[in-house]
Every structure is written in C-alpha cells, then in structure tokens.
Design an enzyme around this catalytic site. Structure first.
Site, PDB file in Angstrom:
ATOM      1  N   GLU A   1       0.823  -1.228   0.000  1.00 18.00           N
ATOM      2  CA  GLU A   1       0.000   0.000   0.000  1.00 18.00           C
ATOM      3  C   GLU A   1       0.847   1.263   0.000  1.00 18.00           C
ATOM      4  O   GLU A   1       0.640   2.169   0.830  1.00 18.00           O
ATOM      5  CB  GLU A   1      -0.974  -0.021   1.183  1.00 18.00           C
ATOM      6  CG  GLU A   1      -2.014  -1.107   1.062  1.00 18.00           C
ATOM      7  CD  GLU A   1      -3.155  -1.016   2.086  1.00 18.00           C
ATOM      8  OE1 GLU A   1      -3.088  -0.213   3.026  1.00 18.00           O
ATOM      9  OE2 GLU A   1      -4.133  -1.773   1.921  1.00 18.00           O
TER      10      GLU A   1
ATOM     11  N   TYR B   1     -11.742  -3.530   1.432  1.00 12.17           N
ATOM     12  CA  TYR B   1     -12.461  -3.932   2.643  1.00 12.17           C
ATOM     13  C   TYR B   1     -13.855  -3.318   2.614  1.00 12.17           C
ATOM     14  O   TYR B   1     -14.025  -2.207   2.107  1.00 12.17           O
ATOM     15  CB  TYR B   1     -11.728  -3.447   3.893  1.00 12.17           C
ATOM     16  CG  TYR B   1     -10.396  -4.129   4.106  1.00 12.17           C
ATOM     17  CD1 TYR B   1     -10.335  -5.392   4.668  1.00 12.17           C
ATOM     18  CD2 TYR B   1      -9.198  -3.515   3.732  1.00 12.17           C
ATOM     19  CE1 TYR B   1      -9.108  -6.032   4.872  1.00 12.17           C
ATOM     20  CE2 TYR B   1      -7.969  -4.138   3.927  1.00 12.17           C
ATOM     21  CZ  TYR B   1      -7.936  -5.403   4.495  1.00 12.17           C
ATOM     22  OH  TYR B   1      -6.736  -6.034   4.684  1.00 12.17           O
TER      23      TYR B   1
ATOM     24  N   GLU C   1      -5.473  -8.475  -0.374  1.00 15.41           N
ATOM     25  CA  GLU C   1      -6.177  -8.131   0.872  1.00 15.41           C
ATOM     26  C   GLU C   1      -7.637  -7.888   0.526  1.00 15.41           C
ATOM     27  O   GLU C   1      -7.951  -6.945  -0.218  1.00 15.41           O
ATOM     28  CB  GLU C   1      -5.599  -6.876   1.533  1.00 15.41           C
ATOM     29  CG  GLU C   1      -4.266  -7.097   2.201  1.00 15.41           C
ATOM     30  CD  GLU C   1      -3.802  -5.899   3.027  1.00 15.41           C
ATOM     31  OE1 GLU C   1      -4.664  -5.217   3.623  1.00 15.41           O
ATOM     32  OE2 GLU C   1      -2.585  -5.666   3.056  1.00 15.41           O
TER      33      GLU C   1
END
Ligand code: AHR
Length: 502
Positions: free
Chosen positions: A175, A246, A294
């Site tokens: 990231e 997410y 992720e």
C-alpha cells in the site's frame, strides 16, 4: 403470488478459466494477536515444540489455504527482517510504528516458513519498500532462496536452515499509495524503486514471481493513475499488480451492504483495463494478472481499536466479531473473485487468525470458527477446477449505492478430476426464497450430491467463545435434477453450495 425464479445455463463447452488454487490464499501480519496469541503461543497447552498452536493449525489446514502473505501489511514498511532471524536471545524488541505495538521478534522469516509448512501452505513474502530499498530486498531473497556460498545464504545455514526456502511469490512493498504508510510514495517514486528492486531480486533468483503494489482501494484519489504509472515502470519485471478492498455495514443498510461485491467487480474490471492499456502502450505480449492480496469485511472493531493502549506485544487489534450477514457478503465476494479467475490468479482473505479473521482464539484457551469461515471453507474446498461461463438471469433490486443488483449472485466450478460441478449462490432477497433453475443439459446424467446452506433468522448472529456453533452450515432439502434442469430452492438471505455429480 408467483414464485421468484433465477435462471442459469451452464454448458461444458463454455469455460472461463482454470482456478489458480492461490485464489484461496490468506494473510498473517505482525499485527494484534495474529502471530502472538494466534499462530504462536509457546505456553499454550496445544503448542508444539516451536510454540505453534496445534488447534489453530488444524483449523487452518481444514481451510486448505495454499498461500499465506507475510509479514504485512502496514507492518512490513518499517520492518527489519534481520531482527527476526538467528538466536532468540539476540533478537531486539522494536517499536512497530504501523500499529503502535511492540514487536518482540520471537517469530521471523524462518519460523513462519516452518509454520507455513505445517499448515500445508506456501509463503507469499512482502519486502519493505517503505523505510528500506533495493539492497535489503536483494538480501532477503538471497537469505531465503540462494543455495549457499554467499554471505546471506550462509547466514541462513548458520541459523539451522541448510536448504533454501524456495519462496516463489514476493510482494514489492505494501500500500505505498497510502499516506498512512511508513515511507508513503508518489506513483513515480514507487514505480522507480519497485522497478529497480524487482530487477535485482530476479537477478538473485530468476524463478520468483513479483507483485507490484496497486492502489489500496478504489476510492483512493490516485486510482487508477497509480496503476498506470507503476506499471509503466515495472511492466517487464513483475507478474502481478495487487488489489486491496475492505467492506462494512457502517450505516446498517443491508440492501447496500449485500451489494458490495458489485464494487469489487467494478474495481477488478477497472484494474484489468488499466493493465491492458499499459500492455497496449508498450506493445507488449505479456499480460499482467491480479493478486487481490487483501480483501474482507472490516469495520466492527474500528472504534474499539482507538482505546487499545500502545506498545503492547500482541494487543487485541482489529478483532472483528463477524455476523451472519458478513458471511453472506464474504460469499458474494468469493463468487466475484471466482468469476474473474481468468485474471485474478491470487487472492488473500485478510487475515487468517484473530485480526479480521475467520479463526479466533483465546490466549491460553480455545479457538473457534467465525461465520465467515464457512463460505471461505466451501469455496476453497469445492471451488477448484474450471470456472464456467454462467448466463444468469436474476430478478434485480436498487439500493442506495447501486442499481440493478441481482438478487441471486452465482458461479459454477467444474472439477473434471472428480466429476463434480459445484454451484455457489447467494440469495440477497430480504423478502423470500428464490428458486434457482439451472439448465445443465450439456452434462450427462447429473445428480445432486448435496446442497449445503448457511442461513440464520438473526442477521447479527455470531459465533463466540460461548456459542461457537451459533451459525453453522446445514443440509438443505429439495434440490433435484429433472430433464437436464437443476431445481434448487435458495432460502431467503442464504449462502448455498450445490454439489452435483456430472
Ligand atoms: O489488513 C490490515 C491492514 O489493511 C494492512 O496492514 C494494510 O495493508 C491494510 O490497510
């Protein structure tokens, strides 16, 4: 009232892609109780001779996780991997600035490789491109993968690991587009360092595969220019670009929450388009694939985390307690990943133990399966083979963020080796059951092996230490094949796995 029906056709001729088993990967970061109190707890009654909890290993093995990303995450951007190798007595405790915790370095690269072996997994190793650079990236590849005769490979041997670890997949940082990241960079800055690190890492070991950092989410202001610029630098040196995403039900709006996989789908399509734009610009024959390394639901623990005292070893951070509705969302996300199996070759459920995880533990005590454990288990176990092109016609609905959301989300995977066709389906309807009618005439003599369903009357039901079996899969009745058509009742708000012998 007329019955609600979703219609699908699956034909053996129409195959999308082989599923890369690494689509069912996961992630262990030095964060919260993932390592200390999660996979590693030397004082636990079930600990083996290396301090790994056997109860946790059993639950991980059941999930059949082929690859586990390590050691971060945000943690890796300040990590000195050398602190975690060699005699325990000389390993320093360090401040981890990413999570404001104390890192004792009891577990490092060698221990994790050993743990992964016991979990029947491979390691996906991330290097620090936050505070560190080309030299350290080269050194860790040499330490892990070079057979011997050089300083770093001989150091590994002196630490008791005669054979190289042979780590195949390496992430070039984490990231790096995020201002929260230690050593945050512009796309130009990151593109250049990733290109140079990639070159030397492959000079040490040409057999490795590399993942360049993509955006840390589709809402980042630099997306998708970030991907374009990074790939313009790294295209010839990497195999994958990463994606992270997410989701959460912050406004308690179920219709919108259940539709979040449409966001994931759109994000994947946009990244594929960007990769292929750079491919065209470079007149390249090479295709860059995606490592969605992720993904998960993450929001329950956000407020509690603000109260956690800093500089502890293994603090209780990111300990989301997942509900039944979260499991439905995870099911939709898994279906979406499978539907992009032609370009998404690796994916990591973030994370695996205690930290936004399917497995929870109590320090010194028991471990149990969260609700999201089950869709992941089913997809990992039955989602291997060929993903089929499925033409799905489902009734639709509109919600706050999306229009035309199919009430039924579905995908099918054909495993020819064991003559099984598995249909995964989520019924998003809050109003009632939907009949799935699936034309499978192309498959001779199909019959239902089983229909498993995850369903619960309380959307907020969760599995806890006290009630570990509150939300568990059940056998469903009523699925049948008749005249080349499969009829399967999908209960209102449910995750379904329909296995057929074909
Ligand atoms: O998985 C938790 C964190 O989420 C990771 O450390 C980071 O990469 C992401 O922001």
């Amino acid at each position: 009232m007329s019955k609600s029906i979703a219609r699908m056709t699956i034909d053996p001729q129409y195959q999308l892609a082989d599923v890369d088993p690494r689509l069912f990967g996961s992630f262990i970061e030095h964060l919260g109780r993932a390592v200390y109190g999660g996979i590693y707890e030397p004082d636990h009654p079930s600990a083996d001779e290396m301090g790994f909890r056997q109860d946790v290993l059993e639950l991980v093995r059941e999930l059949q996780v082929p690859i586990v990303r390590y050691p971060g995450g945000n943690f890796v951007s300040g990590y000195r991997w050398e602190d975690g190798v060699g005699p325990l007595a000389s390993r320093p405790a360090q401040l981890d600035l990413a999570w404001r915790s104390l890192e004792p370095n009891r577990v490092g690269v060698n221990e994790f490789v050993e743990w992964a072996k016991r979990a029947n997994s491979e390691v996906m190793m991330a290097v620090n491109l936050g505070t560190r650079g080309i030299d350290e990236a080269k050194q860790i590849v040499e330490y892990c993968n070079h057979p011997g005769g050089s300083y770093w490979s001989d150091l590994r041997k002196s630490h008791g690991y005669e054979q190289p670890h042979g780590i195949k997949v390496w992430c070039l940082g984490n990231e790096m587009d995020g201002p929260w990241q230690i050593g945050h960079k512009t796309a130009e800055e990151y593109g250049r360092i990733a290109e140079e690190a990639a070159k030397v890492m492959k000079w040490v070991d040409p057999s490795i595969e590399l993942v360049a950092c993509g955006s840390s989410g589709s809402k980042m202001p630099t997306f998708p220019d970030w991907e374009r610029i990074v790939l313009e630098h790294t295209y010839d040196h990497v195999e994958y670009i990463s994606m992270h995403s997410y989701y959460g039900n912050r406004e308690n709006d179920l219709a919108t929450y259940l539709a979040q996989s449409l966001d994931m789908d759109h994000f994947i399509r946009s990244v594929i388009a960007t990769c292929d734009y750079v491919k065209a610009k470079k007149r390249s024959k090479k295709t860059i694939n995606i490592s969605f390394d992720e993904w998960n639901v993450w929001f329950h623990s956000n407020e509690a985390d603000k109260q956690v005292a800093p500089w502890q070893v293994g603090p209780p951070l990111l300990e989301d307690v997942y509900t039944f509705e979260d499991a439905l969302v995870v099911g939709c996300l898994l279906i979406t990943l499978l539907r992009h199996a032609d370009r998404v070759k690796m994916a990591c459920l973030a994370q695996l133990v205690n930290v936004i995880a399917p497995i929870m533990t109590e320090n010194g005590g028991v471990s149990w399966k969260q609700t999201i454990y089950y869709p992941f288990l089913h997809a990992s176990r039955y989602g291997r083979g060929k993903v089929m092109h499925c033409s799905l016609q489902s009734p639709k609905y509109d919600c706050k963020e999306f229009t035309d959301v199919p009430l039924v989300e579905s995908v099918a995977v054909w495993n020819q080796d064991i003559a099984e066709l598995t249909i995964f389906a989520v019924n998003r309807s809050q109003d009632g059951g939907i009949e799935l009618e699936c034309d499978i005439r192309g498959f001779a003599q199909a019959s239902v092996i089983e229909h498993t369903v995850l369903v619960h009357s309380d959307l907020k039901a969760a599995n806890t230490k006290e009630e570990p079996q509150e939300v568990i899969p059940q056998h469903a009745q009523g699925a049948k094949v008749d005249g080349g058509l499969l009829f399967a009742p999908l209960p209102k708000l449910s995750w379904n796995v329909i296995r057929l012998r074909v």
